[in-house]
Design an enzyme around this catalytic site. Structure first.
Site: not given
Ligand code: PPE
Length: 304
Positions: A157
């Site tokens: 990330k």
């Molecule tokens: N894919 C991506 C690319 C992603 O950034 C997130 C979280 C997810 C999947 C889902 O992952 P999880 O949160 O572990 O279930 N994205 C974060 C950032 C969003 C933002 O706009 O900033 C979040 O949901 O916190």
């Protein structure tokens, strides 16, 4: 964004307005940072952080992938977050931890710079709208390709990765949609700009594996566990775009997005064009779990 009282930086609690950084910080110029998105919810036992360990462990993994030495351990970051929420008297909130290469030298090798660590928390409502959670959202398959591990590691990330996500999101909004869906460099479905995607077809649930360049989502992992507990089978497999169009139900998962149904993609109505029954069953259990109303998932919560 609604400011709170303190932001934690490098082990200290600073007033919100004083948590600043030098304009020549490495991370600002080259995207050399890694972050997390975590949520805490108001539960009958008090404020609780959802799956704190998994989020802070993933932050350490992200740092490792980009060759950054994490300045704090997962346990230290979890403890600092608990203290931050206490000091800010927050109940339900979004938490944003960040490690970034700070101020020292510019130039592409970040290694000579200090690594700064930050945790901020504030109230952040539903990411894709309250109505979206109930009625579903409209998506566009992006003209942007999800980044690929030969280019930028998709499982980190890393702040740099989010230009890819941001471009897809902007395009979707410009075209009148709520959110994007990205295909990967092999042409199969990857994920949303900040969400994992799930397909429900004939009672079976599928989601792309990490090898399709989708983030190892913690909400996705929670949704899979819940779906299995509800008696569904969940398969991690590559999906082609057509399978999105012909799905009975589709939904996104993510910390920010929580569990949001998708009701339309590129002019095709998905299922009945509203939240489906499988999605609703998983969503209802997920919301009970995060709010501390389902004892089966009590170990996902860290009380503040
Ligand atoms: N894919 C991506 C690319 C992603 O950034 C997130 C979280 C997810 C999947 C889902 O992952 P999880 O949160 O572990 O279930 N994205 C974060 C950032 C969003 C933002 O706009 O900033 C979040 O949901 O916190």
């Amino acid at each position: 964004m609604k400011p709170t009282t303190y932001i934690w930086k490098n082990g200290e609690f600073l007033p919100w307005a004083e948590a600043t950084t030098h304009v020549l910080s490495h991370g600002l110029h080259y995207g050399t940072g890694v972050f997390e998105g975590v949520r805490a919810y108001d539960t009958p036992k008090g404020t609780a952080i959802f799956r704190a360990k998994e989020h802070f462990d993933r932050l350490g993994d992200s740092a490792k992938i980009i060759m950054m030495k994490a300045p704090f351990t997962s346990e230290q970051m979890q403890a600092a977050t608990v203290e931050l929420l206490q000091k800010n008297k927050l109940k339900s909130c979004y938490i944003r931890p960040l490690f970034y290469f700070g101020y020292g030298e510019l130039g592409l090798n970040p290694g000579t710079n200090p690594v700064d660590a930050v945790i901020a928390a504030w109230e952040w409502g539903s990411y894709l709208g309250e109505e979206g959670l109930e009625k579903g959202i409209r998506c566009k398959v992006s003209s942007w390709t999800r980044l690929d591990s030969r280019i930028i590691p998709p499982l980190a990330k890393s702040t740099a990765n989010y230009l890819n996500s941001g471009l897809a999101k902007m395009e979707a909004i410009d075209c009148g949609y709520d959110e994007a869906i990205l295909l990967n460099a092999n042409g199969t479905v990857s994920e949303g700009p900040g969400e994992n995607i799930f397909v429900v077809k004939n009672g079976k649930i599928s989601t792309p594996p990490t090898s399709d360049c989708a983030l190892a989502g913690i909400t996705a992992d929670s949704a899979i566990k819940i779906a299995e507990d509800l008696g569904y089978t969940v398969e991690k497999r590559s999906l082609i775009r057509d399978e999105l169009f012909t799905a009975d139900e589709l939904f996104f998962t993510g910390t920010a997005a929580e569990l949001t149904p998708i009701r339309e993609i590129d002019g095709r109505i998905i299922g009945d064009g509203k939240r489906g029954s499988v999605t609703k069953a998983i969503q209802d259990t997920y919301f009970a779990a995060i709010k501390g109303q389902d004892e089966r998932y009590a170990d996902w919560l860290t009380l503040v």
